[in-house]
Design an enzyme around this catalytic site. Structure first.
Site, mmCIF file in Angstrom:
data_model
loop_
_atom_site.group_PDB
_atom_site.id
_atom_site.type_symbol
_atom_site.label_atom_id
_atom_site.label_comp_id
_atom_site.label_asym_id
_atom_site.label_seq_id
_atom_site.Cartn_x
_atom_site.Cartn_y
_atom_site.Cartn_z
ATOM 1 N N TYR A 174 0.803 -1.216 0.000
ATOM 2 C CA TYR A 174 0.000 0.000 0.000
ATOM 3 C C TYR A 174 0.845 1.280 0.000
ATOM 4 C CZ TYR A 174 0.755 -1.160 4.936
ATOM 5 O OH TYR A 174 1.317 -1.544 6.123
ATOM 6 N N LYS A 206 4.635 3.128 -1.994
ATOM 7 C CA LYS A 206 5.808 3.017 -2.858
ATOM 8 C C LYS A 206 6.648 4.266 -2.691
ATOM 9 C CE LYS A 206 3.585 2.682 -6.773
ATOM 10 N NZ LYS A 206 3.299 2.587 -8.226
ATOM 11 N N ASP A 241 12.649 -0.100 14.353
ATOM 12 C CA ASP A 241 12.918 -0.859 13.127
ATOM 13 C C ASP A 241 14.302 -0.504 12.595
ATOM 14 O OD1 ASP A 241 12.416 -2.703 11.132
ATOM 15 O OD2 ASP A 241 11.274 -1.313 9.873
#
Length: 291
Positions: free
Chosen positions: A27, A29, A140
């Protein structure tokens, strides 16, 4: 006209010229872009809220946008503009980089411990310290999320999709996020965790990957990873000598018990890192406090 070409035309009217796609998810880019408004290469992250799961739209995306609006640091990717459109898409305009740390390690096999790996790591630590000082966490941290300039000397942290506010212990997280290969034992075990200590563990994995070219722990079987992590880190045969101070820092960051891991402020004061042959920009970033 396709939705994609319509979006391109709309951005074109705002002065942006879109190029190739750098990466694409289910969902979102990221595309290369240029603009007369901003100097240098740009990247535009396109998020399609209509295709994203509700948890992302209502929880993770608002957190990411809030963090991106609040931060500014030489070693964090700069965001220039947020563009909301009525078709449910969000465009995040940011500075682009030439490559990322993972690609550099794959290209070279591993980085020379001194000065290359140390100089890059100092900058990543500076970025994380800046976040933690403001009670923000990344959750992350990995080589793919460390972008590098064309000369490979300036590092910039990116992708705050799992970022959030956190004051550290006893303000614990219960959401499993990030990549298993960089995840700390408490995260893999599903135990409520201190996100700041999770970031510190991931820093240890990043440093290990830079100086060895491989992961410290095999993530093929995630359920057995904590058992291997508890045994400590080992180095591949034939690696060649590493500075003992570097190995000691990796061991400190990869302490199984989060309480035994240092805070990132302590990491920044590590004598081996302080000895880095820093250029002027890197030296400034290590000690920067930007409000």
């Amino acid at each position: 006209m396709s939705k994609s070409s319509g979006g391109d035309r709309w951005l074109s009217e705002l002065g942006y010229k879109l190029g190739q796609t750098l990466g694409e998810g289910s969902y979102s880019k990221v595309r290369v872009a240029t603009s007369a408004k901003y100097k240098g290469p740009l990247a535009i992250k396109v998020v399609d809220r209509r295709r994203a799961p509700p948890d992302f739209v209502h929880k993770f995306l608002p957190r990411e946008l809030s963090i991106l609006r609040a931060i500014r640091h030489p070693n964090i990717v700069r965001v220039f503009e947020f563009i909301e459109v009525c078709n449910g898409k969000l465009y995040i305009v940011m500075e682009a980089a030439s490559t990322d740390l993972l690609q550099l390690v794959q290209q070279l096999g591993k980085l020379p411990c001194v000065p290359d790996a140390r100089d890059i790591f100092v900058q990543v630590v500076a970025a994380v310290r800046y976040l933690h000082d403001r009670n923000l966490v990344h959750r992350d941290l990995k080589c793919e999320n460390v972008l590098l300039t064309a000369d490979g000397r300036r590092a910039k942290l990116t992708d705050f999709g799992f970022g959030r506010e956190s004051r550290g212990y006893p303000d614990l997280s219960t959401t499993y996020c990030g990549s298993a290969a960089y995840a700390s034992p408490e995260v893999l075990l599903g135990i409520p965790y201190d996100p700041k200590k999770y970031d510190v563990w991931s820093l240890g994995v990043v440093l290990y990957v830079m100086v060895t070219g491989c992961m410290p722990f095999d993530d093929t079987h995630i359920h057995s990873m904590p058992r291997r992590q508890k045994k400590g880190v080992f180095y591949p045969d034939g690696l060649g000598p590493l500075p003992e101070a570097c190995k000691a820092l990796i061991a400190l960051l990869l302490q199984f018990s989060p309480a035994s891991r240092p805070g990132v402020g302590q990491v920044a004061k590590n004598t081996w890192l302080k000895g880095a042959l820093l250029n002027k920009d890197t030296s400034r970033s290590l000690n920067t406090r930007i409000d």
